[in-house]
Enzyme design. Structure first.
Site, PDB file in Angstrom:
ATOM      1  N   ARG A 106      -3.443   3.649 -16.320  1.00 42.72           N
ATOM      2  CA  ARG A 106      -3.650   4.547 -15.073  1.00 42.72           C
ATOM      3  C   ARG A 106      -4.045   5.896 -15.193  1.00 42.72           C
ATOM      4  NH1 ARG A 106      -0.589   5.254 -11.405  1.00 42.72           N
ATOM      5  NH2 ARG A 106      -1.941   4.670  -9.881  1.00 42.72           N
ATOM      6  N   GLY A 118       0.810  -1.179   0.016  1.00 42.42           N
ATOM      7  CA  GLY A 118       0.017  -0.151  -0.111  1.00 42.42           C
ATOM      8  C   GLY A 118       0.756   1.312   0.110  1.00 42.42           C
ATOM      9  N   GLY A 142       4.196  -3.593  -3.537  1.00 44.76           N
ATOM     10  CA  GLY A 142       4.206  -3.642  -4.837  1.00 44.76           C
ATOM     11  C   GLY A 142       4.707  -2.532  -5.569  1.00 44.76           C
ATOM     12  N   CYS A 197      -6.961   4.762 -30.514  1.00 43.53           N
ATOM     13  CA  CYS A 197      -7.963   5.609 -31.149  1.00 43.53           C
ATOM     14  C   CYS A 197      -9.293   5.850 -30.259  1.00 43.53           C
ATOM     15  CB  CYS A 197      -8.504   4.722 -32.340  1.00 43.53           C
ATOM     16  SG  CYS A 197      -9.328   5.923 -33.391  1.00 43.53           S
ATOM     17  N   GLU A 198      -8.965   6.741 -29.450  1.00 45.06           N
ATOM     18  CA  GLU A 198     -10.104   6.976 -28.384  1.00 45.06           C
ATOM     19  C   GLU A 198      -9.627   8.316 -27.514  1.00 45.06           C
ATOM     20  OE1 GLU A 198     -11.179   3.752 -26.048  1.00 45.06           O
ATOM     21  OE2 GLU A 198     -11.706   4.696 -24.178  1.00 45.06           O
ATOM     22  N   TYR A 221      -7.652   5.826 -12.921  1.00 44.19           N
ATOM     23  CA  TYR A 221      -7.590   6.261 -11.609  1.00 44.19           C
ATOM     24  C   TYR A 221      -7.302   8.068 -11.501  1.00 44.19           C
ATOM     25  CZ  TYR A 221      -6.330   1.439 -11.072  1.00 44.19           C
ATOM     26  OH  TYR A 221      -6.175   0.003 -11.289  1.00 44.19           O
TER      27      TYR A 221
HETATM   28  N1  LLP Z   1      -1.310  -7.570  -1.412  1.00 44.09           N
HETATM   29  C1  LLP Z   1      -2.428  -7.486  -1.846  1.00 44.09           C
HETATM   30  C2  LLP Z   1      -3.328  -8.648  -1.144  1.00 44.09           C
HETATM   31  C3  LLP Z   1      -3.016  -6.667  -2.991  1.00 44.09           C
HETATM   32  O1  LLP Z   1      -4.370  -6.624  -3.321  1.00 44.09           O
HETATM   33  C4  LLP Z   1      -2.208  -5.593  -3.473  1.00 44.09           C
HETATM   34  C5  LLP Z   1      -2.527  -4.490  -4.229  1.00 44.09           C
HETATM   35  C6  LLP Z   1      -0.677  -5.243  -2.781  1.00 44.09           C
HETATM   36  C7  LLP Z   1      -0.325  -6.256  -1.802  1.00 44.09           C
HETATM   37  C8  LLP Z   1       0.289  -4.446  -3.138  1.00 44.09           C
HETATM   38  O2  LLP Z   1      -0.174  -3.050  -3.084  1.00 44.09           O
HETATM   39  P1  LLP Z   1       0.952  -1.988  -3.356  1.00 44.09           P
HETATM   40  O3  LLP Z   1       1.983  -1.912  -2.601  1.00 44.09           O
HETATM   41  O4  LLP Z   1       1.094  -1.953  -4.869  1.00 44.09           O
HETATM   42  O5  LLP Z   1      -0.031  -0.549  -2.976  1.00 44.09           O
HETATM   43  N2  LLP Z   1      -3.774  -1.065 -10.332  1.00 44.09           N
HETATM   44  C9  LLP Z   1      -3.768  -0.105  -9.169  1.00 44.09           C
HETATM   45  C10 LLP Z   1      -3.305  -0.683  -7.966  1.00 44.09           C
HETATM   46  C11 LLP Z   1      -4.248  -1.680  -7.404  1.00 44.09           C
HETATM   47  C12 LLP Z   1      -3.543  -2.527  -5.986  1.00 44.09           C
HETATM   48  C13 LLP Z   1      -4.196  -3.631  -5.760  1.00 44.09           C
HETATM   49  N3  LLP Z   1      -3.451  -4.626  -4.446  1.00 44.09           N
HETATM   50  C14 LLP Z   1      -3.038   1.155  -9.447  1.00 44.09           C
HETATM   51  O6  LLP Z   1      -2.477   1.327 -10.580  1.00 44.09           O
HETATM   52  O7  LLP Z   1      -3.011   2.107  -8.716  1.00 44.09           O
END
Ligand code: LLP
Length: 430
Positions: free
Chosen positions: A328, A246, A290, A359-360, A332
């Site tokens: 993104r 997160g 992540g 094309c959008e 978002y």
């Molecule tokens: N653990 C779980 C169970 C998760 O669902 C996620 C992300 C993470 C860890 C890693 O979270 P991070 O450290 O990356 O914040 N596509 C979206 C983000 C979706 C995150 C989904 N879950 C974006 O581009 O902002």
């Protein structure tokens, strides 16, 4: 700084990352191109891992594969003694194929099917994160013993300060068992009796791109309350706690996120305090970063094409990528700060909107950014592109997904080639 740690200006006043000139990389490998700086990936992982080494009950960094996954990434995780958090049979297969030890794999996700549960148990992964009664049913039906570890995913009822679409910890979420509603306690009771798994504790992930870390102590307090009740009512003593991922990153100069070390100190102080107050033994800590690992390490390179000036309204400059490799901005409202990769002498002189080639009309990479006068053939770099861009890429308009290059110590290695038309036709039948 938005660019990866090793970013520098080369003699010709061009940008380099990992000792590699970005314009040269663009010419050598073509654009759009995603460049990952190995040193930044390693430094971000170490920020988490070194903090965990101080934690008396131990723990693991499980990089969240969904941010960006490829074999080279798995290699770096192994070098850095980090595991991986996967959310599908596909991610699990790549992690295993690239040599991740099964015991270092956690499998989360809200709707694992029978084949995925079986693949995970069969591979002997470290733990499964149980997200629903359906998954408990699947596990209860499995004849497998010895067991995989398991954590029950809880929804602590916390809404972090982030975009609604990436907030997951609140009550109204498809993920996890609610604590307030009593569903988390029911799930723990059930999970204790499932023979295919060894229930070790609880898991939560409250959202993504979080800057204000106060939501973590709040969520950890709720988890500790639940675990104290589980000890009293079920005799269950948790050995592990996953706080998910997160942590946010800087996409523009306006962003000032905490570092992985700051994140870890908030988490460890809070777990130490609340578990102590409740008389619970300190759990091993799992973290699943992540974005904060892959995001700052990645730079996307695009080549400038056409330009459209609408007098008194706006100037669009089009590049050769867009929503197919980075959805993104549209999904978002994410903001990026593109910059010229070559010729730093050219100062920003105008405000333009960087449009993609799809094309959008929603295909815009960055609105109203200050840039030098761009001409066709210029290479622009978009920092902080390493997470959730390629991982969410598509073949919209039958465009191939980009190549990926890892750089370090002046060397560039192609780790994923650009897709070809043949790749895209391969699934057509008849
Ligand atoms: N653990 C779980 C169970 C998760 O669902 C996620 C992300 C993470 C860890 C890693 O979270 P991070 O450290 O990356 O914040 N596509 C979206 C983000 C979706 C995150 C989904 N879950 C974006 O581009 O902002």
């Amino acid at each position: 700084m938005l660019l990866p740690d090793t970013a520098a200006r080369t003699a010709g006043d061009r940008l380099s990352v990992g000792g590699c000139d970005l314009v040269e990389l663009a010419h050598r490998f073509g654009t759009p191109l995603y460049v990952f700086d190995e040193a930044t990936l390693r430094a971000r992982l170490r920020g988490y891992r070194e903090a965990l080494r101080q934690w008396p009950a131990g723990g693991e960094v499980l990089y969240s594969a969904k941010a960006y996954l490829g074999r080279a990434m798995v290699g770096i995780l192994r070098d850095e003694d980090c595991g991986i958090d996967v959310v599908s049979g596909g991610e699990l297969s790549i992690a295993l194929e690239a040599g991740m030890p099964p015991a270092w794999i956690g499998f989360a996700g809200n709707n694992k099917d029978a084949a995925e549960v079986e693949a995970a148990l069969g591979a002997g992964i470290g733990h499964l994160v149980i997200d629903s009664d359906h998954e408990l049913d699947l596990l209860a039906a499995s004849p497998r013993r010895p067991s995989a570890g398991a954590l029950v995913r809880i929804s602590p009822g916390i809404r972090p300060d982030t975009h609604d679409f990436i907030s997951t910890g609140q009550l109204d979420s498809k993920f996890g068992f609610g604590v307030d509603s009593g569903q988390a306690m029911v799930a723990l009771r059930r999970a204790i009796g499932v023979g295919a798994i060894d229930l070790r504790g609880v898991h939560m992930h409250i959202g993504s791109q979080i800057f204000d870390l106060r939501c973590y102590p709040a969520a950890i307090g709720i988890a500790a309350g639940l675990l104290a009740a589980a000890r009293d009512e079920l005799g269950f003593v948790a050995r592990e706690l996953s706080v998910g991922g997160g942590l946010g990153i800087a996409y523009t100069d306006d962003d000032d996120p905490p570092t992985p070390r700051e994140f870890m100190s908030v988490v460890t102080e809070s777990v130490g305090a609340v578990f102590g107050e409740r008389g619970l033994p300190l759990p091993a800590l799992l973290v699943e970063p992540g974005r904060s690992v892959a995001g700052p390490a990645g730079v996307a390179l695009y080549t400038v094409g056409g330009r459209k000036e609408i007098p008194g309204v706006r100037t669009y400059v089009a590049v050769d990528g867009g929503m197919g490799d980075n959805i993104r901005p549209k999904l978002y409202g994410a903001r990026y700060q593109p910059m010229l990769a070559g010729d730093a002498e050219r100062r920003p002189v105008e405000t333009v909107t960087i449009a993609g080639r799809y094309c959008e009309s929603t295909d815009i990479l960055a609105h109203d950014v200050e840039l030098p006068r761009l001409v066709p053939g210029d290479v622009i770099a978009v920092p902080a592109s390493g997470a959730y861009s390629l991982a969410m890429a598509s073949n919209y308009n039958v465009n191939p997904r980009p190549a990926v290059v890892f750089v370090g110590d002046g060397r560039a290695r192609l780790v994923r080639r650009r897709e070809t038309l043949d790749d895209m036709l391969r699934c057509e039948v008849g």
